[in-house]
Design a protein around this motif. Structure first.
Motif, PDB file in Angstrom:
ATOM      1  N   ARG A 338       0.857  -1.187   0.000  1.00  0.00           N
ATOM      2  CA  ARG A 338       0.000   0.000   0.000  1.00  0.00           C
ATOM      3  C   ARG A 338       0.892   1.235   0.000  1.00  0.00           C
ATOM      4  O   ARG A 338       1.715   1.407   0.896  1.00  0.00           O
ATOM      5  N   VAL A 339       0.742   2.082  -1.003  1.00  0.00           N
ATOM      6  CA  VAL A 339       1.561   3.285  -1.117  1.00  0.00           C
ATOM      7  C   VAL A 339       0.975   4.390  -0.249  1.00  0.00           C
ATOM      8  O   VAL A 339      -0.220   4.685  -0.320  1.00  0.00           O
ATOM      9  N   VAL A 340       1.823   4.997   0.581  1.00  0.00           N
ATOM     10  CA  VAL A 340       1.429   6.126   1.424  1.00  0.00           C
ATOM     11  C   VAL A 340       2.290   7.314   1.036  1.00  0.00           C
ATOM     12  O   VAL A 340       3.523   7.245   1.106  1.00  0.00           O
ATOM     13  N   GLN A 341       1.654   8.409   0.633  1.00  0.00           N
ATOM     14  CA  GLN A 341       2.393   9.604   0.231  1.00  0.00           C
ATOM     15  C   GLN A 341       2.350  10.642   1.343  1.00  0.00           C
ATOM     16  O   GLN A 341       1.302  10.901   1.920  1.00  0.00           O
ATOM     17  N   ARG A 342       3.498  11.240   1.642  1.00  0.00           N
ATOM     18  CA  ARG A 342       3.620  12.249   2.687  1.00  0.00           C
ATOM     19  C   ARG A 342       4.417  13.435   2.149  1.00  0.00           C
ATOM     20  O   ARG A 342       5.356  13.244   1.388  1.00  0.00           O
ATOM     21  N   GLN A 343       4.050  14.615   2.610  1.00  0.00           N
ATOM     22  CA  GLN A 343       4.657  15.826   2.073  1.00  0.00           C
ATOM     23  C   GLN A 343       5.028  16.785   3.195  1.00  0.00           C
ATOM     24  O   GLN A 343       4.312  16.921   4.185  1.00  0.00           O
ATOM     25  N   GLY A 344       6.190  17.463   3.036  1.00  0.00           N
ATOM     26  CA  GLY A 344       6.615  18.483   3.976  1.00  0.00           C
ATOM     27  C   GLY A 344       7.676  18.000   4.948  1.00  0.00           C
ATOM     28  O   GLY A 344       7.868  16.796   5.137  1.00  0.00           O
ATOM     29  N   VAL A 345       8.360  18.941   5.592  1.00  0.00           N
ATOM     30  CA  VAL A 345       9.488  18.593   6.448  1.00  0.00           C
ATOM     31  C   VAL A 345       9.073  17.750   7.642  1.00  0.00           C
ATOM     32  O   VAL A 345       9.772  16.808   8.024  1.00  0.00           O
ATOM     33  N   ALA A 346       7.944  18.096   8.263  1.00  0.00           N
ATOM     34  CA  ALA A 346       7.505  17.329   9.430  1.00  0.00           C
ATOM     35  C   ALA A 346       7.192  15.888   9.045  1.00  0.00           C
ATOM     36  O   ALA A 346       7.525  14.944   9.778  1.00  0.00           O
ATOM     37  N   ALA A 347       6.565  15.702   7.893  1.00  0.00           N
ATOM     38  CA  ALA A 347       6.221  14.358   7.439  1.00  0.00           C
ATOM     39  C   ALA A 347       7.465  13.551   7.100  1.00  0.00           C
ATOM     40  O   ALA A 347       7.532  12.343   7.371  1.00  0.00           O
ATOM     41  N   VAL A 348       8.469  14.207   6.515  1.00  0.00           N
ATOM     42  CA  VAL A 348       9.707  13.509   6.187  1.00  0.00           C
ATOM     43  C   VAL A 348      10.414  13.063   7.455  1.00  0.00           C
ATOM     44  O   VAL A 348      10.876  11.920   7.562  1.00  0.00           O
ATOM     45  N   GLU A 349      10.500  13.935   8.446  1.00  0.00           N
ATOM     46  CA  GLU A 349      11.145  13.536   9.702  1.00  0.00           C
ATOM     47  C   GLU A 349      10.377  12.413  10.383  1.00  0.00           C
ATOM     48  O   GLU A 349      10.973  11.451  10.893  1.00  0.00           O
ATOM     49  N   LYS A 350       9.055  12.511  10.406  1.00  0.00           N
ATOM     50  CA  LYS A 350       8.237  11.464  11.023  1.00  0.00           C
ATOM     51  C   LYS A 350       8.503  10.116  10.369  1.00  0.00           C
ATOM     52  O   LYS A 350       8.691   9.102  11.053  1.00  0.00           O
ATOM     53  N   THR A 351       8.526  10.110   9.048  1.00  0.00           N
ATOM     54  CA  THR A 351       8.752   8.860   8.329  1.00  0.00           C
ATOM     55  C   THR A 351      10.153   8.323   8.588  1.00  0.00           C
ATOM     56  O   THR A 351      10.342   7.112   8.795  1.00  0.00           O
ATOM     57  N   TYR A 352      11.139   9.199   8.575  1.00  0.00           N
ATOM     58  CA  TYR A 352      12.513   8.775   8.857  1.00  0.00           C
ATOM     59  C   TYR A 352      12.586   8.065  10.205  1.00  0.00           C
ATOM     60  O   TYR A 352      13.161   6.977  10.318  1.00  0.00           O
ATOM     61  N   ARG A 353      11.989   8.638  11.229  1.00  0.00           N
ATOM     62  CA  ARG A 353      12.057   8.040  12.569  1.00  0.00           C
ATOM     63  C   ARG A 353      11.295   6.722  12.630  1.00  0.00           C
ATOM     64  O   ARG A 353      11.736   5.768  13.290  1.00  0.00           O
ATOM     65  N   GLU A 354      10.164   6.645  11.957  1.00  0.00           N
ATOM     66  CA  GLU A 354       9.396   5.398  11.952  1.00  0.00           C
ATOM     67  C   GLU A 354      10.202   4.262  11.326  1.00  0.00           C
ATOM     68  O   GLU A 354      10.253   3.152  11.863  1.00  0.00           O
ATOM     69  N   VAL A 355      10.824   4.540  10.194  1.00  0.00           N
ATOM     70  CA  VAL A 355      11.594   3.498   9.511  1.00  0.00           C
ATOM     71  C   VAL A 355      12.859   3.167  10.302  1.00  0.00           C
ATOM     72  O   VAL A 355      13.235   1.999  10.444  1.00  0.00           O
TER      73      VAL A 355
END
Length: 371
Positions: A338-355
């Motif tokens: 399932r593809v999840v698209q995220r945009q913006g600095v806060a979303a990028v940091e959130k995703t980085y930490r999750e992974v």
């Protein structure tokens, strides 16, 4: 843990950086105006549109020093810019064969923009020959011109960004193992079986039928791996002893967990025909391996096998073989990803930490944009 997300204007340029030796620390830094300095001859300015972020990118950070991943996109002392795979658009060009508005796919930084020096421009690709990247593996400095790429499907850009680079690694491992007749193994054991590289490799290995394809994963991900349909059998890590040690085995380690590596070597002993290190998804459990029972783990560096096959088959032959493997895999991934698209600095940091923390669900593929 540190995080510095500046208040940036929507059109600002900026970079995402992580501390090389403390991956929990990350920051966003404003970058120079991408068009503030005039382009020199053959320079091309890109706006990075979107990129994938997976456990593979954590492996780039873990092996950043050893495999020179930090050298592609320089940062301040002690900091690094994690490479990603994604799409970018040409917003300015001083190369006669590269036009503004052209869309490219390739190896990019987690940034809003990238300036490159175009060279070796062909119908299908553009090579960045800037002094820094020219010294590194060519596969990472070549950007595909998507409209001339036979493997490009506009409606499947997200799947391409998420899976094609990982599947190339899987394709090359599969090819290497086939070339070696799987070292005479009766079973092929993959750790971090829910990772996207492992899923791609399992699909290829199972098609070869050189031995039983067995996935090792966390207990929570056993069901997901089984539903993918790529494995003959899936076990939780704690079930490893149930395999015994009597069958000739190849171990493909996607996890980078030193304890698991030691356990596999101890369990199979002389029956372990080959030990292949690929990734570092379990980066916190990495440890230097000393006095492991034979065989010595060997790190698989995909560009080495790629260069060999380019020489053996030629660029067109390699592309044709890869496309034959890629298309059926691409058609199968809708059943589990399932593809999840995220945009913006806060979303990028959130995703980085999750992974980074291993909290990303295996069925999710993240597509990120900083703008």
């Amino acid at each position: 843990m540190s995080s510095a997300v500046p208040q940036l204007a929507p059109a600002a340029a900026y970079d995402f950086e992580v501390a090389r030796h403390k991956l929990n620390d990350c920051r966003f830094l404003p970058a120079a105006d991408p068009l503030g300095v005039p382009l020199q001859a053959d320079e091309v300015q890109l706006r990075i549109d979107k990129f994938a972020f997976t456990a593979n990118n954590i492996s780039y950070a873990v092996f950043g020093e050893a495999m020179s991943y930090w050298q592609f996109f320089p940062a301040a002392e002690g900091w690094g810019r994690i490479p990603v795979w994604g799409f970018a658009d040409v917003i300015a060009s001083r190369h006669p064969q590269v036009r503004e508005g052209e869309r490219l796919f390739g190896y990019l930084p987690m940034s809003t923009h990238l300036r490159l020096l175009a060279g070796k421009v062909s119908e299908r690709s553009i090579q960045d020959v800037s002094p820094l990247r020219a010294k590194l593996a060519p596969v990472y400095s070549s950007l595909s011109r998507v409209l001339r790429d036979p493997g490009y499907f506009p409606a499947r850009e997200s799947e391409q960004a998420l899976l094609r680079p990982l599947f190339m690694t899987a394709f090359l491992i599969d090819d290497f193992l086939d070339e070696q007749a799987a070292f005479g193994a009766e079973q092929l054991l993959l750790s971090s079986a829910s990772s996207k590289t492992a899923l791609g490799l399992a699909s290829l290995l199972r098609r070869r039928r050189r031995g039983e394809v067995i996935g090792l994963t966390s207990a929570a991900n056993v069901g997901f791996c089984q539903r993918s349909g790529y494995y003959d059998r899936v076990l939780a890590y704690e079930q490893l002893p149930a395999l015994g040690g009597g069958r000739p085995t190849v171990f493909i380690d996607m996890a980078g967990d030193g304890g698991l590596l030691r356990a596999v070597h101890a369990q199979f002993g002389e029956r372990l025909r080959y030990s292949c290190m690929v990734g570092g998804t379990h980066w916190r459990q990495r440890e230097t391996q000393h006095q492991l029972p034979w065989p010595r783990p060997e790190f698989f560096f995909a560009p080495t096998q790629l260069r060999k096959r380019q020489k053996d088959w030629g660029a067109v032959g390699l592309e044709e073989r890869y496309a034959q493997a890629w298309r059926p895999f691409l058609l199968s991934v809708g059943a589990w990803m399932r593809v999840v698209q995220r945009q913006g600095v806060a979303a990028v940091e959130k995703t980085y930490r999750e992974v980074l923390d291993g909290h990303a669900p295996p069925e999710v593929g993240y597509i990120l944009s900083l703008t």
